[in-house]
Enzyme design. Sequence first.
Site, PDB file in Angstrom:
ATOM      1  N   ILE A  97       3.465  -5.575   1.730  1.00  0.00           N
ATOM      2  CA  ILE A  97       3.762  -6.944   1.140  1.00  0.00           C
ATOM      3  C   ILE A  97       3.709  -6.529  -0.451  1.00  0.00           C
ATOM      4  CG2 ILE A  97       3.555  -9.161   0.931  1.00  0.00           C
ATOM      5  CD1 ILE A  97       4.355  -8.542   3.451  1.00  0.00           C
ATOM      6  N   LYS A  98       4.770  -7.006  -0.863  1.00  0.00           N
ATOM      7  CA  LYS A  98       5.010  -6.612  -2.421  1.00  0.00           C
ATOM      8  C   LYS A  98       4.507  -8.064  -3.301  1.00  0.00           C
ATOM      9  CE  LYS A  98       8.721  -3.649  -4.301  1.00  0.00           C
ATOM     10  NZ  LYS A  98       9.876  -3.539  -4.748  1.00  0.00           N
ATOM     11  N   ILE A  99       4.069  -7.816  -4.029  1.00  0.00           N
ATOM     12  CA  ILE A  99       3.306  -8.981  -4.583  1.00  0.00           C
ATOM     13  C   ILE A  99       3.251  -8.653  -6.301  1.00  0.00           C
ATOM     14  CG2 ILE A  99       1.189 -10.375  -5.229  1.00  0.00           C
ATOM     15  CD1 ILE A  99       2.001 -10.994  -2.526  1.00  0.00           C
TER      16      ILE A  99
END
Length: 274
Positions: A97-99
Amino acid sequence: MEIFVDSADLEEIKKAKEYGICSGVTTNPSLIKQAVIRMKGDGKNVSMEDYINMICKTIGKNGSVSLEVISLDAKGMVKEAGHLYEKFNPVADNVAIKIPVSTSRHEKEDHYEGLKAISVLDEKGIPVNATLIMTPEQALLAAKSGAKYVSPFAGRIDDWIRKNLGMKFGKSDYFPAEGTKNDKGEIVHDEGVVSGVDLVRKILEVFGKYGIQTKVIAASLRNYRQVREVAELGVHIATIPFNVIEEMIKHPKTFEGVVKFSEDVIPEYSGLFK
Ligand code: E4P
């Protein structure tokens, strides 16, 4: 160095897989937008869910597919991350997941929502790709919070330095890794960082000194020389737009060599293949 494709375009991802070069994909909302516009232009209509399923399946097990959240607060990002992970990780066990390392849009907003989200997701065992990394310090903080990957945006740092220099440039123009000088003959820098490649170098150095296990993904790469330079640094992963992958294979002397070899085939030799 692993190669990821910096694209949400399934056709490009499939081609890169076919070439045998790609072990992952990085997407962001802008790349998803481009892919959907292209798909609609081609008259195709696939649900977002089916489309991402196909990307995950194409990359397969042991690969990595980065999907980005859209909220700007930690609670919202954690919820969306859980949603994306539950929905798409079962396809091929490859979702990260890109945060954004920080989601503040101006000085007065909370700068730590990204880090808070990364930390919670790490505790939950959800792999995070900390994105929008523009300084070695941000990379260090993201790694400390538990990010599995950090994505320094090399091209955007080059853009920033060139803009501050008043230079005119195209998105894919090469910018020297060692930086460039202003009218006074001084190397221009962003708080000590002289180019996007230099940003990647500094992060690798810091991580190397402390044995930090977080993998560095050189991102926002815009031309083949940048790819070469981050490869020379020993970066763990380079995420590369498909048009740059296409540039990487070409050389006029290779074309010329193919022509000459083809011309020189004698019947005795081609007879071997009959
Ligand atoms: C990938 O992780 C990034 O979102 C992407 O490389 C950004 O590239 P750009 O700066 O060319 O938009």
